[in-house]
Design a protein around this motif. Structure first.
Motif, PDB file in Angstrom:
ATOM      1  N   HIS A 175       1.405   4.383  -3.074  1.00  0.00           N
ATOM      2  CA  HIS A 175       1.291   5.843  -2.954  1.00  0.00           C
ATOM      3  C   HIS A 175       2.580   6.539  -3.372  1.00  0.00           C
ATOM      4  O   HIS A 175       2.627   7.761  -3.422  1.00  0.00           O
ATOM      5  N   HIS A 224       0.827  -1.196   0.000  1.00  0.00           N
ATOM      6  CA  HIS A 224       0.000   0.000   0.000  1.00  0.00           C
ATOM      7  C   HIS A 224       0.874   1.265   0.000  1.00  0.00           C
ATOM      8  O   HIS A 224       0.611   2.209  -0.750  1.00  0.00           O
ATOM      9  N   HIS A 253      -9.351   5.766  -3.558  1.00  0.00           N
ATOM     10  CA  HIS A 253      -9.389   7.008  -2.773  1.00  0.00           C
ATOM     11  C   HIS A 253     -10.433   8.001  -3.244  1.00  0.00           C
ATOM     12  O   HIS A 253     -10.709   8.983  -2.556  1.00  0.00           O
ATOM     13  N   HIS A 269      -4.515   3.164  -7.834  1.00  0.00           N
ATOM     14  CA  HIS A 269      -5.034   3.203  -6.456  1.00  0.00           C
ATOM     15  C   HIS A 269      -6.003   4.382  -6.248  1.00  0.00           C
ATOM     16  O   HIS A 269      -6.802   4.370  -5.299  1.00  0.00           O
ATOM     17  N   HIS A 283      -6.122   8.226   6.703  1.00  0.00           N
ATOM     18  CA  HIS A 283      -5.428   7.887   5.453  1.00  0.00           C
ATOM     19  C   HIS A 283      -6.239   8.366   4.247  1.00  0.00           C
ATOM     20  O   HIS A 283      -5.681   8.802   3.247  1.00  0.00           O
TER      21      HIS A 283
HETATM   22 ZN    ZN Z   1      -4.208   4.419   0.010  1.00  0.00          ZN
END
Ligand code: ZN
Ligand code: ZN
Length: 314
Positions: free
Chosen positions: A152, A148, A165, A161, A243
């Motif tokens: 990012h 993960h 989000h 990803h 997050h």
């Molecule tokens: Zn994330």
């Protein structure tokens, strides 16, 4: 246990009425031996969705962070969850993982090696299946923290990803809203770890479903932290929401962990602020936030292709 008997009888019906007729129809009898276990993993998947709903829905209704006039944007996340836990997890994490393990173990034995097994590495674990299971979960979760965090760190990977989000109405259904390519990377990642530590084939999907239950809970729209000590033992909705929070100027990315916060604490990315930020990604195209399933997948693929041309760090 009575629950075991219920699972087995439902799996038996699915096996007899759905899976075996398809296998016979197409001449795939070689899979017959595995078809019951496969049906059983599907039933575990359905049960996992039901338990998630039974636990999270009342809490979301009673202690929501946000109240939404319309829950339209949540509907697609429900589809992601059911597709993933009842369809993809059983096929990928049981059938494919089983096949891979047979092939890899066979190749290792042919070359005079013993297939990896954590109980051979730590003999004290012999006869303690529960502790071994917890260690498997910790290792998979550690691997997932790095998967993960890296997703990012690179623009091309974050392009995939971003779909996860983009959701502004984050709920317990949101854990599985991922781009298919991102899912593929996750499974390859988990397979590599699962094979390296010798997770038994039927335990692998169970581990994934258990970890995913905790992840669903941490995405829930619930105003809940486990307190100063509890938040440092297990990831709470408040921790994971930080997050997903929309990044204000000067705020760094944090809380990459999925189930246990230890890796964030260890590698300096933990943020235990007592805040419930609005979620979403301001830079993501609207289709990623509110589009249907295919619109989201297509928008994610376009972002990925655009990022391929300029693969700098995110
Ligand atoms: Zn994330
Ligand atoms: Zn998330």
């Amino acid at each position: 246990m009575w629950l075991d008997r219920v699972f087995s009888s439902v799996a038996g019906v699915i096996d007899q009425d759905l899976i075996l007729p398809v296998l016979y129809r197409f001449g795939w009898m070689a899979w017959e031996e595995l078809s019951f276990d496969w049906a059983l993993v599907c039933v575990y998947g359905m049960f996992a969705v039901l338990v998630t709903y039974a636990v999270c829905w009342p809490l979301e209704a009673a202690f929501p962070v946000e109240r939404w006039a319309s829950r339209k944007a949540v509907a697609v996340d429900v589809l992601y969850t059911i597709l993933n836990r009842v369809g993809v997890v059983p096929i990928v994490s049981f059938l494919l993982f089983y096949q891979l393990q047979v092939v890899c173990s066979g190749a290792l034995i042919d070359h005079g090696f013993i297939p990896p097994d954590i109980e051979l590495l730590i003999p004290a674990l012999f006869g303690h299946p529960v502790i071994t299971f917890i260690i498997y979960a910790l290792i998979l979760d550690f691997a997932d923290y790095w998967r993960h965090r890296l997703s990012h760190s690179f623009r091309i990977w974050y392009a995939l990803h971003a779909l996860h989000h983009a959701q502004r109405q984050m709920s317990f259904w949101s854990d599985d809203r991922n781009h298919l390519l991102d899912d593929l990377i996750s499974y390859v990642w988990f397979f590599a770890i699962g094979l390296a530590i010798g997770i038994p084939p039927l335990q692998f999907p169970l581990l994934i479903l258990l970890l995913k239950f905790m992840e669903s809970f941490s995405h829930a729209n619930i105003k809940l932290s486990f307190g100063p000590v509890g938040d440092r033992l297990l990831i709470s909705p408040m921790f994971h929401r930080l997050h997903h929070g929309i990044k204000a100027a000067g705020r760094r990315s944090c809380n990459y962990g999925a189930v246990f916060p230890y890796w964030d604490m260890m590698f300096g990315t933990a943020d235990f602020s007592n805040e419930y930020l609005p979620t979403g990604d301001n830079r993501a195209p609207e289709a990623l936030a509110t589009g249907g399933y295919f619109a989201q997948q297509w928008a994610g693929a376009k972002l990925f292709l655009a990022a391929l041309g300029r693969p700098k760090r995110a």
